[in-house]
Design a protein around this motif. Structure first.
Motif, PDB file in Angstrom:
ATOM      1  N   TYR A   1       0.824  -1.204   0.000  1.00 47.15           N
ATOM      2  CA  TYR A   1       0.000   0.000   0.000  1.00 47.15           C
ATOM      3  C   TYR A   1       0.864   1.263   0.000  1.00 47.15           C
ATOM      4  CZ  TYR A   1      -3.595   3.354   1.308  1.00 47.15           C
ATOM      5  OH  TYR A   1      -4.443   4.443   1.317  1.00 47.15           O
TER       6      TYR A   1
ATOM      7  N   CYS B   1       2.434   1.988  -3.430  1.00 52.51           N
ATOM      8  CA  CYS B   1       1.403   2.437  -4.363  1.00 52.51           C
ATOM      9  C   CYS B   1       0.996   3.881  -4.072  1.00 52.51           C
ATOM     10  CB  CYS B   1       0.186   1.517  -4.293  1.00 52.51           C
ATOM     11  SG  CYS B   1       0.461  -0.090  -5.056  1.00 52.51           S
ATOM     12  N   LYS B   2       0.947   4.241  -2.804  1.00 45.71           N
ATOM     13  CA  LYS B   2       0.608   5.628  -2.464  1.00 45.71           C
ATOM     14  C   LYS B   2       1.662   6.597  -2.974  1.00 45.71           C
ATOM     15  CE  LYS B   2      -2.267   7.057  -0.092  1.00 45.71           C
ATOM     16  NZ  LYS B   2      -3.597   7.600  -0.385  1.00 45.71           N
TER      17      LYS B   2
ATOM     18  N   ASN C   1       1.617   7.025  -6.680  1.00 43.63           N
ATOM     19  CA  ASN C   1       0.332   7.491  -7.226  1.00 43.63           C
ATOM     20  C   ASN C   1      -0.400   6.409  -8.025  1.00 43.63           C
ATOM     21  OD1 ASN C   1       0.567  10.176  -6.202  1.00 43.63           O
ATOM     22  ND2 ASN C   1       2.026  10.619  -7.862  1.00 43.63           N
TER      23      ASN C   1
ATOM     24  N   ASP D   1      -3.468   3.794  -7.890  1.00 44.86           N
ATOM     25  CA  ASP D   1      -4.719   3.650  -7.140  1.00 44.86           C
ATOM     26  C   ASP D   1      -4.920   2.206  -6.697  1.00 44.86           C
ATOM     27  OD1 ASP D   1      -7.178   4.019  -6.005  1.00 44.86           O
ATOM     28  OD2 ASP D   1      -8.273   3.933  -7.900  1.00 44.86           O
TER      29      ASP D   1
ATOM     30  N   ARG E   1      -6.397   0.363  -3.106  1.00 43.97           N
ATOM     31  CA  ARG E   1      -6.943   0.598  -1.780  1.00 43.97           C
ATOM     32  C   ARG E   1      -6.768  -0.626  -0.883  1.00 43.97           C
ATOM     33  NH1 ARG E   1     -12.171   4.490  -2.628  1.00 43.97           N
ATOM     34  NH2 ARG E   1     -11.292   5.746  -4.304  1.00 43.97           N
TER      35      ARG E   1
ATOM     36  N   LEU F   1       0.950   9.851   2.472  1.00 46.85           N
ATOM     37  CA  LEU F   1       1.057   8.410   2.673  1.00 46.85           C
ATOM     38  C   LEU F   1      -0.061   7.850   3.524  1.00 46.85           C
ATOM     39  CD1 LEU F   1       4.880   8.129   3.361  1.00 46.85           C
ATOM     40  CD2 LEU F   1       3.684   7.792   1.200  1.00 46.85           C
TER      41      LEU F   1
ATOM     42  N   SER G   1      -3.574   6.654   5.103  1.00 54.64           N
ATOM     43  CA  SER G   1      -4.771   6.044   4.529  1.00 54.64           C
ATOM     44  C   SER G   1      -5.983   6.544   5.279  1.00 54.64           C
ATOM     45  CB  SER G   1      -4.699   4.521   4.640  1.00 54.64           C
ATOM     46  OG  SER G   1      -5.930   3.951   4.303  1.00 54.64           O
TER      47      SER G   1
ATOM     48  N   ALA H   1      -7.380   9.095   0.317  1.00 52.95           N
ATOM     49  CA  ALA H   1      -6.229   9.921   0.654  1.00 52.95           C
ATOM     50  C   ALA H   1      -6.595  11.368   0.908  1.00 52.95           C
ATOM     51  CB  ALA H   1      -5.198   9.847  -0.467  1.00 52.95           C
TER      52      ALA H   1
END
Length: 903
Positions: free
Chosen positions: A693, A696-697, A700, A702, A704, A809, A811, A862
């Motif tokens: 996660y 990926c954050k 950028n 997507d 979840r 970063l 969530s 985010a």
């Protein structure tokens, strides 16, 4: 739709009345449902709540579950009516609030579901991390296991009864079946605390069948049971005089040994063990219900009444309904076909068995019989060869080994009886003796191998090492216990979590033995590979089981707070940068090694520059041991298992971003090597999901957490509590998202942000993934250039300080929902003083965040921005479904290029 009720040749059992007295004796207003208080809910929902005898709090809680979690679900993926879904919500709420009034069978009849349908429905409803709590999940798992075991027992009961009796009168045959099955259920429910122990329950069933069979008329018995019943049993029963009836103690029932042996032989069951169950558990049961001196058949009314009381007390499913083929106990069609199939030989005449699925009972009996055959030459005492090894030691270990085995045996038998039943000490002793036989057999095999390898006969240090002996005995007992559990039910133990433990143990499989012997999992891990190599008679499924035990240790058990692993890691770090647990440069090398149990147990606890020479570690000129062998091998295996799991999860979620896999792996490898404290009392998979996660954050992409968790639940090693109950700090647990925001991201945000910079850190080598190390011949993997990658540099910035860059970063949205909730978390992570966090909750310790919903409408996770239309989850699921097709197409293209290279 629930299946239609099928007709049965047996007479229908009368319906049971609602057990209104079996609920909590609470006379307060909250114990009575007030329909006028629930006008904001659907009238049909309130009506169903009344039928299920719920309370106002349960009704409110169930409606919240429906409104927030279930109502918006895709109806195409939910083949159940609203009434059935409401019923599931009410059942979940009742379990969470300890307010169940009806039995499970009564509940199923009201909502029109079978056991299997209900469990399937609940699994479909488990869409978010907190829809189904660990408490409810554990209870349903126990119920499912009990159902599976009882179904297998009933199917064997029917087959055996058909072979025993030839009663032409259908009504009489039905009565006999009903009486014997009900007696068995009563005996199992009152004298076996662990009702899902298939083998012991089956042995008890054979005792019940012996009790009834010897009371049948001789003309009704079929071969071989007719000839097995002794003539004394068929003689007319004698009456006790009334004058002596009140004074005389009921004599213990006489066991028909020949009949019992025939029953055992026909079922491939151990006669000695069944006799033990008969003489202890079954006789005690007969005495408790006043049937010890009975000569004829027991009265059905008495048995049924006693079982009904037990069934209502436990809020259980009514297993008598198997007799009438009741729809609530209807199994899945796949399971019916599975249990009816048995192994058969190839019809061509070749002596090759066709791998056909066995019934659970047949498979367990076959495995147990094979284990006994393999251990026939062995003894539960040291052999003459072992005694020679003992005498060759500088310090004779004989007496210490004897005392240790005796003491551990007493502990094992006591804990076994506590778990299974108060009259099962004899069975525990028999299983321990089997384990002791295997323990001495494998020990001798290990010593012979070491003698051949090292040309020495003095193994004083190894044979005087208490951890080695305890681990070896524990491993031998684990093989025995897992054999008795059987393949079909063995996996239950791996899902055990301290968060959902009960006062009564419900699983004798791993890691139960570690708790019994108070043995650190890290010590147990050291013996597994050597044990498998030293015992050639182990079957493939048992090797896989021990390998799974090793995986469970590496993923979580070795990381318990009091584990010796942390001492080794700390000592390794104190030695300096060159003393890493396992340098990244070795990751792309083959896993092959020649370490034995002696190497691992005698490996220096503190890495030493000049290790002493031992029988397990002869000095090598010019080479100095810089690392603990046990720590080094542990990390080699850990890295490879972690990468394989990451790769599996990655292939389900991020095939369109292949460039992210090495980046995620680098972050994960860095965390395991340099931030290993994040693993304390946690699970490897929690770090894998968090690392995925985080990258990926920062990139950028997507992805979840809901999508990650949805894919993770399909992995073979997945467990619900892994993402639902994660340690936050000091005994506080919450979801994986809270862990990511408050712990993982705070500790690693500076490292994570490096991957968004123009000069990202170098990547860690990808581990070589060999075949299982437990194969007889190791897989030879071609070597490659070693590339040493320095660890990621830790930031000097306080990990609790948030910056505009690090804020991206976190969530949110999918787990916390409201802006003020996010503001509180932002204040918490921006402060370096935990007292501020306590002040946010009025001075008390921070409470677990209750609402953990994913992908709320109108919010991104985010920044709170609107979603772009189609659900991200739907997009990801569509992408997952086409992954296999794309991989096949890519493979075809690659093969085409190889076969037809361009000029």
């Amino acid at each position: 739709m629930p299946p239609k009720k099928r007709s049965s040749g047996t007479p229908q059992k009368k319906e049971f009345k609602g057990n209104t007295k079996s609920g909590s004796p609470d006379s307060s207003e909250k114990a009575v449902l007030s329909p006028e208080r629930h006008k904001d809910k659907e009238p049909e929902f309130v009506s169903l709540s009344e039928e299920l005898q719920t309370t106002n709090p349960i009704c409110d809680h169930a409606w919240r579950i429906w409104e927030r979690e279930i109502r918006s679900m895709d109806k195409a993926n939910m083949p159940y009516s609203d009434r059935q879904q409401w019923g599931a919500c009410l059942f979940i709420a009742s379990m969470e609030l300890d307010g169940i009034s009806l039995t499970f069978t009564q509940f199923l009849k009201v909502v029109g579901l079978s056991v299997k349908q209900f469990i399937s429905l609940v699994k479909k409803m488990d869409v978010n991390v907190d829809t189904i709590s660990p408490k409810v999940n554990a209870a349903l798992k126990r119920m499912e296991n009990k159902y599976d075991v009882t179904l297998a027992l009933y199917q064997r009961f029917v087959k055996t009864c058909e072979k025993i009796s030839a009663e032409p009168d259908k009504a009489k045959r039905t009565e006999l079946w009903e009486s014997s099955w009900t007696m068995f259920l009563l005996a199992k429910g009152t004298f076996l605390q662990m009702e899902d122990d298939l083998v012991i329950a089956f042995q008890l069933l054979l005792c019940v069948l012996e009790f009834f069979t010897k009371r049948f008329t001789s003309s009704l018995l079929q071969s071989p049971y007719k000839s097995a019943v002794s003539s004394s049993t068929l003689s007319p029963p004698t009456r006790t005089s009334r004058r002596n009836q009140g004074k005389a103690k009921p004599r213990p029932p006489e066991m028909d040994v020949q009949l019992l042996e025939t029953l055992c032989k026909e079922s491939d069951c151990s006669v000695d063990e069944v006799k033990n169950v008969y003489q202890t558990t079954f006789c005690a049961f007969l005495d408790s219900v006043g049937l010890s001196g009975l000569q004829g058949l027991p009265p059905m009314e008495t048995l049924s009444k006693q079982y009904e009381d037990l069934y209502h007390k436990n809020k259980d499913f009514d297993a008598r309904l198997f007799l009438v083929d009741d729809e609530t106990l209807s199994p899945n069609k796949i399971e019916v076909s599975k249990v009816e199939m048995t192994p058969r030989k190839n019809l061509s005449g070749d002596d090759v068995a066709i791998p056909v699925p066995q019934t659970p009972i047949r498979a367990a009996m076959s495995s147990i019989q094979q284990l006994r055959v393999d251990l026939t030459p062995a003894s539960d005492q040291p052999s003459s060869n072992l005694l020679v090894y003992y005498k060759n030691c500088t310090v004779d270990p004989s007496e210490e080994i004897r005392k240790r085995v005796e003491e551990l045996g007493q502990v094992f038998i006591r804990r076994f009886a506590q778990a299974v039943g108060q009259h099962c000490e004899g069975l525990g002793r028999k299983r321990f003796n089997l384990g002791a036989q295997l323990y001495y057999k494998v020990m001798e095999s290990m010593l012979k191998s070491e003698e051949k390898r090292l040309s020495v006969q003095n193994f004083s240090k190894l044979l005087n090492n208490a951890a080695f002996h305890t681990s070896l005995l524990a491993c031998a007992l684990e093989v025995v216990m897992a054999t008795y559990v059987g393949n079909s039910l063995r996996s239950g133990g791996f899902g055990h979590s301290s968060g959902a433990s009960d006062s009564v143990e419900t699983d004798l499989c791993f890691p139960w033995i570690l708790d019994v012997f108070q043995l650190p999992a890290f010590d147990f891990y050291k013996v597994i590979e050597s044990f498998i190599k030293a015992e050639p008679t182990l079957k493939h499924d048992m090797m896989k089981h021990l390998e799974q035990c090793e995986h469970v240790i590496m993923e979580s058990l070795a990381w318990k707070a009091d584990s010796p692993l942390f001492d080794l890691l700390k000592q390794s770090r104190e030695e300096g940068p060159g003393e890493q647990a396992e340098p990244p440069a070795t990751l792309n090398q083959p896993l092959y090694h020649n370490h034995t149990a002696a190497d691992l147990y005698l490996s220096p606890v503190r890495p030493s520059r000049q290790p002493p020479a031992t029988e397990a570690e002869p000095p090598t000129p010019g080479i100095k041991a810089l690392r603990s062998n046990s720590l080094s091998l542990f990390y080699k295996k850990l890295y490879r298992m972690a990468y394989l799991r990451l790769k599996t999860l990655f292939s389900q979620l991020l095939t369109s971003h292949p460039e992210l896999e090495p980046i995620i792996w680098t972050l994960l490898q860095h965390t395991l090597q340099n931030e290993y404290e994040l693993m304390r009392d946690r699970h490897l998979d929690q770090l894998i999901m968090s690392a995925m996660y985080a990258i990926c954050k920062v990139k950028n992409v997507d992805l979840r957490f809901k999508t990650i968790v949805t894919a993770y639940k399909e992995m073979p090693n997945a467990n619900q509590e892994t993402f639902k109950r994660v340690l936050i700090r000091e005994g506080q647990y919450d979801s994986i998202i809270v862990f990511y925001n408050l712990v993982f991201m705070q500790k690693l945000k500076t490292n994570i942000l490096q991957y968004s910079s123009p000069r990202p850190p170098p990547l860690s080598p990808i581990p070589r993934i060999p075949c299982s190390p437990y194969k007889n011949s190791p897989l030879r993997v071609p070597g490659s250039n070693n590339v040493y990658v320095s660890p990621l540099k830790s930031s000097r910035i306080s990990p609790m300080v948030m910056t505009p860059r690090s804020r991206i970063l976190i969530s949110i949205g999918e787990s916390f929902g409201s802006a003020d909730k996010f503001q509180k978390i932002n204040e918490m992570v921006s402060s370096t003083d935990w007292s501020l966090k306590r002040s946010l909750d009025g001075g008390s310790a921070p409470k677990p965040l209750k609402r953990l919903r994913f992908d709320m409408d109108g919010q991104d996770e985010a920044d709170g921005s609107k979603s772009s239309g189609e659900s991200t989850l739907i997009q990801k699921l569509a992408e997952m479904s086409s992954t296999r097709t794309r991989m096949q197409e890519q493979k075809l293209k690659e093969e085409s290029v190889k076969e037809h290279p361009e000029p």
